[in-house]
Motif scaffolding. Sequence first.
Motif, PDB file in Angstrom:
ATOM      1  N   UNK A 103       3.983   4.611  -4.617  1.00 43.13           N
ATOM      2  CA  UNK A 103       4.958   3.987  -5.512  1.00 43.13           C
ATOM      3  C   UNK A 103       4.360   3.964  -6.900  1.00 43.13           C
ATOM      4  N   UNK A 104       5.134   3.605  -7.871  1.00 41.90           N
ATOM      5  CA  UNK A 104       4.646   3.562  -9.247  1.00 41.90           C
ATOM      6  C   UNK A 104       4.656   2.129  -9.723  1.00 41.90           C
ATOM      7  N   UNK A 105       3.514   1.563 -10.133  1.00 39.53           N
ATOM      8  CA  UNK A 105       2.180   2.145  -9.972  1.00 39.53           C
ATOM      9  C   UNK A 105       1.768   2.117  -8.500  1.00 39.53           C
ATOM     10  N   UNK A 106       0.805   2.981  -8.126  1.00 38.78           N
ATOM     11  CA  UNK A 106       0.381   3.006  -6.720  1.00 38.78           C
ATOM     12  C   UNK A 106      -0.138   1.637  -6.274  1.00 38.78           C
ATOM     13  N   UNK A 107       0.185   1.293  -5.053  1.00 43.25           N
ATOM     14  CA  UNK A 107      -0.273   0.027  -4.476  1.00 43.25           C
ATOM     15  C   UNK A 107      -1.305   0.353  -3.403  1.00 43.25           C
TER      16      UNK A 107
END
Length: 158
Positions: A103-107
């Motif tokens: 996802x944006x930002x990466x989790x």
Amino acid sequence: MTIEEHGTGVARPSPGQAGPGQPADDGPAQELDVFGQACPSRGMFAELADKWSLLILMSLAKVGEQRFSELQRSVGGVSRKMLTQSLRTLERHGLVRRTVYPQTPPRVAYDLLPLGRDLAGLVSPLGRWTERNTPQMLAVREEFDLAHDGPPAGVRGD
């Protein structure tokens, strides 16, 4: 089997033992000796027994999957550097899984693998025992320090 039987200096699992990230079964045990200076189990024990690793395992067992910042808050006093190093060590040994969610930002989140849950089940009671018995140990320590003009050399008094 002993390390010497392999001639490589590296212990290998016996048939029927657990694979990476899995708790060992009650099958035939390797002839490892955590008290032996050159035994690989000794180094593994030392890596796992540092204070941050055990607290991280206990937090993940208690709370479940956590992001880095959540773990840092949960394990009070751990620096970003030490948390990163400890998580890498735990991941390397098959105790913790690092998951990157697209996802944006990466989790990024961390949780226990079966082997980590097994170990956390062993050390969590030690944490509870320590909480229950700290008042008594502090009182005894204070008496000891008074009788011996302070803590022994090289021992912190906190």
